[in-house]
Write a protein that holds these residues in place. Sequence first.
Motif, PDB file in Angstrom:
ATOM      1  N   LEU A  61      53.312  52.254 136.217  1.00  0.00           N
ATOM      2  CA  LEU A  61      54.461  51.578 136.830  1.00  0.00           C
ATOM      3  C   LEU A  61      54.931  50.408 135.969  1.00  0.00           C
ATOM      4  O   LEU A  61      56.138  50.187 135.804  1.00  0.00           O
ATOM      5  CB  LEU A  61      54.084  51.093 138.231  1.00  0.00           C
ATOM      6  N   TYR A  62      54.001  49.668 135.411  1.00  0.00           N
ATOM      7  CA  TYR A  62      54.359  48.524 134.578  1.00  0.00           C
ATOM      8  C   TYR A  62      55.073  48.985 133.308  1.00  0.00           C
ATOM      9  O   TYR A  62      56.066  48.376 132.884  1.00  0.00           O
ATOM     10  CB  TYR A  62      53.096  47.738 134.221  1.00  0.00           C
ATOM     11  N   PHE A  63      54.592  50.058 132.715  1.00  0.00           N
ATOM     12  CA  PHE A  63      55.228  50.613 131.515  1.00  0.00           C
ATOM     13  C   PHE A  63      56.672  51.017 131.812  1.00  0.00           C
ATOM     14  O   PHE A  63      57.586  50.727 131.031  1.00  0.00           O
ATOM     15  CB  PHE A  63      54.432  51.817 131.013  1.00  0.00           C
ATOM     16  N   THR A  64      56.877  51.670 132.943  1.00  0.00           N
ATOM     17  CA  THR A  64      58.222  52.106 133.317  1.00  0.00           C
ATOM     18  C   THR A  64      59.150  50.910 133.522  1.00  0.00           C
ATOM     19  O   THR A  64      60.301  50.900 133.056  1.00  0.00           O
ATOM     20  CB  THR A  64      58.167  52.949 134.603  1.00  0.00           C
ATOM     21  N   GLY A  65      58.662  49.892 134.213  1.00  0.00           N
ATOM     22  CA  GLY A  65      59.477  48.708 134.456  1.00  0.00           C
ATOM     23  C   GLY A  65      59.841  47.981 133.173  1.00  0.00           C
ATOM     24  O   GLY A  65      60.980  47.517 133.008  1.00  0.00           O
ATOM     25  N   ALA A  66      58.890  47.881 132.246  1.00  0.00           N
ATOM     26  CA  ALA A  66      59.158  47.213 130.971  1.00  0.00           C
ATOM     27  C   ALA A  66      60.223  47.953 130.173  1.00  0.00           C
ATOM     28  O   ALA A  66      61.095  47.333 129.538  1.00  0.00           O
ATOM     29  CB  ALA A  66      57.866  47.110 130.158  1.00  0.00           C
ATOM     30  N   THR A  67      60.165  49.271 130.219  1.00  0.00           N
ATOM     31  CA  THR A  67      61.154  50.073 129.492  1.00  0.00           C
ATOM     32  C   THR A  67      62.562  49.862 130.060  1.00  0.00           C
ATOM     33  O   THR A  67      63.533  49.689 129.310  1.00  0.00           O
ATOM     34  CB  THR A  67      60.779  51.563 129.559  1.00  0.00           C
ATOM     35  N   ILE A  68      62.672  49.861 131.388  1.00  0.00           N
ATOM     36  CA  ILE A  68      63.980  49.650 132.031  1.00  0.00           C
ATOM     37  C   ILE A  68      64.519  48.265 131.703  1.00  0.00           C
ATOM     38  O   ILE A  68      65.702  48.091 131.396  1.00  0.00           O
ATOM     39  CB  ILE A  68      63.867  49.852 133.554  1.00  0.00           C
ATOM     40  N   ASN A  69      63.670  47.251 131.728  1.00  0.00           N
ATOM     41  CA  ASN A  69      64.124  45.896 131.418  1.00  0.00           C
ATOM     42  C   ASN A  69      64.608  45.771 129.979  1.00  0.00           C
ATOM     43  O   ASN A  69      65.591  45.094 129.695  1.00  0.00           O
ATOM     44  CB  ASN A  69      62.994  44.892 131.665  1.00  0.00           C
ATOM     45  N   ALA A  70      63.917  46.425 129.060  1.00  0.00           N
ATOM     46  CA  ALA A  70      64.317  46.345 127.657  1.00  0.00           C
ATOM     47  C   ALA A  70      65.673  46.986 127.417  1.00  0.00           C
ATOM     48  O   ALA A  70      66.409  46.575 126.508  1.00  0.00           O
ATOM     49  CB  ALA A  70      63.259  47.012 126.782  1.00  0.00           C
ATOM     50  N   LEU A  71      66.013  47.982 128.238  1.00  0.00           N
ATOM     51  CA  LEU A  71      67.282  48.702 128.075  1.00  0.00           C
ATOM     52  C   LEU A  71      68.362  48.207 129.039  1.00  0.00           C
ATOM     53  O   LEU A  71      69.448  48.790 129.088  1.00  0.00           O
ATOM     54  CB  LEU A  71      67.049  50.204 128.309  1.00  0.00           C
ATOM     55  N   ALA A  72      68.092  47.144 129.792  1.00  0.00           N
ATOM     56  CA  ALA A  72      68.986  46.695 130.869  1.00  0.00           C
ATOM     57  C   ALA A  72      70.393  46.397 130.379  1.00  0.00           C
ATOM     58  O   ALA A  72      70.590  45.774 129.334  1.00  0.00           O
ATOM     59  CB  ALA A  72      68.400  45.468 131.550  1.00  0.00           C
ATOM     60  N   GLN A  73      71.370  46.841 131.174  1.00  0.00           N
ATOM     61  CA  GLN A  73      72.780  46.586 130.884  1.00  0.00           C
ATOM     62  C   GLN A  73      73.417  45.677 131.930  1.00  0.00           C
ATOM     63  O   GLN A  73      74.524  45.182 131.724  1.00  0.00           O
ATOM     64  CB  GLN A  73      73.537  47.919 130.834  1.00  0.00           C
ATOM     65  N   ASN A  74      72.742  45.474 133.052  1.00  0.00           N
ATOM     66  CA  ASN A  74      73.281  44.631 134.117  1.00  0.00           C
ATOM     67  C   ASN A  74      72.129  44.042 134.914  1.00  0.00           C
ATOM     68  O   ASN A  74      70.961  44.391 134.718  1.00  0.00           O
ATOM     69  CB  ASN A  74      74.224  45.428 135.021  1.00  0.00           C
ATOM     70  N   VAL A  75      72.477  43.135 135.833  1.00  0.00           N
ATOM     71  CA  VAL A  75      71.455  42.454 136.614  1.00  0.00           C
ATOM     72  C   VAL A  75      70.682  43.436 137.491  1.00  0.00           C
ATOM     73  O   VAL A  75      69.472  43.281 137.699  1.00  0.00           O
ATOM     74  CB  VAL A  75      72.093  41.349 137.483  1.00  0.00           C
ATOM     75  N   ALA A  76      71.356  44.473 137.989  1.00  0.00           N
ATOM     76  CA  ALA A  76      70.684  45.457 138.838  1.00  0.00           C
ATOM     77  C   ALA A  76      69.539  46.131 138.095  1.00  0.00           C
ATOM     78  O   ALA A  76      68.442  46.316 138.658  1.00  0.00           O
ATOM     79  CB  ALA A  76      71.688  46.507 139.322  1.00  0.00           C
ATOM     80  N   MET A  77      69.766  46.508 136.829  1.00  0.00           N
ATOM     81  CA  MET A  77      68.696  47.117 136.041  1.00  0.00           C
ATOM     82  C   MET A  77      67.556  46.130 135.822  1.00  0.00           C
ATOM     83  O   MET A  77      66.372  46.515 135.848  1.00  0.00           O
ATOM     84  CB  MET A  77      69.229  47.610 134.699  1.00  0.00           C
ATOM     85  N   LEU A  78      67.892  44.869 135.625  1.00  0.00           N
ATOM     86  CA  LEU A  78      66.849  43.851 135.461  1.00  0.00           C
ATOM     87  C   LEU A  78      65.963  43.780 136.702  1.00  0.00           C
ATOM     88  O   LEU A  78      64.729  43.754 136.606  1.00  0.00           O
ATOM     89  CB  LEU A  78      67.470  42.480 135.213  1.00  0.00           C
ATOM     90  N   ILE A  79      66.589  43.753 137.877  1.00  0.00           N
ATOM     91  CA  ILE A  79      65.835  43.619 139.118  1.00  0.00           C
ATOM     92  C   ILE A  79      64.998  44.863 139.383  1.00  0.00           C
ATOM     93  O   ILE A  79      63.841  44.770 139.819  1.00  0.00           O
ATOM     94  CB  ILE A  79      66.770  43.338 140.305  1.00  0.00           C
ATOM     95  N   ILE A  80      65.548  46.047 139.113  1.00  0.00           N
ATOM     96  CA  ILE A  80      64.786  47.293 139.287  1.00  0.00           C
ATOM     97  C   ILE A  80      63.570  47.299 138.369  1.00  0.00           C
ATOM     98  O   ILE A  80      62.450  47.631 138.777  1.00  0.00           O
ATOM     99  CB  ILE A  80      65.679  48.517 139.028  1.00  0.00           C
ATOM    100  N   GLY A  81      63.790  46.929 137.111  1.00  0.00           N
ATOM    101  CA  GLY A  81      62.686  46.875 136.167  1.00  0.00           C
ATOM    102  C   GLY A  81      61.626  45.874 136.585  1.00  0.00           C
ATOM    103  O   GLY A  81      60.422  46.160 136.539  1.00  0.00           O
TER     104      GLY A  81
END
Length: 519
Positions: A118-138
Amino acid sequence: MGGEIGKQDNKKDHPGKLTIYVLATSILAATGGLIFGYDIGISGGVTSMASFLNKFFPTVYKNEITDTSTNQYCKFNGQIVTLFTSSLYVAALFTSLIASTVTRKLGSKLSMLFGGILYFTGATINALAQNVAMLIIGRSLLGFGVGFANQSVPLYLSEMAPYQSRGALNIIFQLSITIGILVANVLNYFFAKIGNWGWRLSLGGATFPAIIIIIASIVLPDTPNSLIERGMPAKALSNLRKIRGIEQVDKEFNEIMAAGEASKKVQHPWKNVLHRKYRPHLTMAIAIPFFQQFTGINVIMFYAPILFKTLGFGDDASLISAGIIGGFNVLATLVSIYGVDKWGRKFLFIEGGIQMFVCHVLVGIFIGFKFGLSGIPSSPLQQWYAILVVIFICIYVSAFAWSWGPLAWLVPSEIFPLEIRSAGQSLNISVNMLCTFVIAQLFLTMLCHLKFGFFLFFASLVFVMTMFIYFFLPETKGIPLEEMNVVWKNHWFWRSFIDHHVLDDLQMVENGQQPDIVI
């Protein structure tokens, strides 16, 4: 009778030693702390990077860059910015409750594995974030990972370690947290110099500690306690002999078996933890993590770069100062590893509390003299004055790192009997994450309204928690896990809560008899 069980007979009854095998597995398991530490260190540095603020929080960025007359206490005040940091802890809070069942039914290793993925998945999403929603999901996925890891790793370490070294081995988890913070601070400094996308490297770097815990969860052995709880006594006996390095482990094995029998009779551990005989354990599982977060440490660790920029430090200076603090954090944790099984938990708690209290008061006074109530400095911040503030913050962090930092993970993980151990640890983590969320979400608003009194507020709480430890926490140094009830029975306040049959069961186990456990 109880005191003798805990203090005089242990070496004879539990003759195991600290083996290289246990040391190696404990170090590997403790790397689970890297994911928590890396996140604590990385979030504050990222939210101080101009490119990150400009992309996701342009209003805050404008206040920082263009409005030089702004009240310094309120310069970064913004609930969306703090939500980026604090969303992780809400997710970790709920996940730790689920992790209790996973750990009890499937073992600590699987909880670690879930946490790493789960942590790996969240880190990947945060690194690719394009908006605040992606940041919060990550960030939420990172929180799910932290919830699983923080629930399972301290329990694993406490169950693997021989009682003589349990404190030192468990604190390796806190050492990993501090190393994660330091690494994050160093990376933030260098990545901040990489144009508009350095923050992506900082956030994406979290994938590396995630990979480490995934690998660890696959190769680590199960603890004897977990195997017995899951109905595998033969394998548990074999593992116990291996980790203790001797063949004669009958006394310890019988105690774990007795605890396992009690565990099997508990159908609802969350309900049972409320029973009167577990009142001391329940109190500590709530009070200790609550007090740990209200020492004010995460204000420093989450927002050190922002805090130093508020004090007038430049971008590089704020990141460097945060890195220096991270270094002191690591070194001071080594002091705790050395002394926790020599000086005891209670001594470190109290000494650290006194030191933190003094530092909070002094930092509050220094900031008050410089910024007053207006938040506008009367003159540019002089170098010697800034260095003095950093020195006292480092002294404060050192006190936390050898006291409330590691001991708030160690003590709750060792005080619960096996039948409610997973539920108790989940409660401990849940309270910790809830208080962390509150502090992370309200810090900037509190700083804006309380001003320099913010530090005096935490000083008063540190005083209260130090008194609490002095009067209500018994010393748990050198007591085997399955004999821990003796410390409550011998305590002036808690003795009335411990049922007499609990001590009778311990005596029966000592005499080689099977106790008639009543739940």
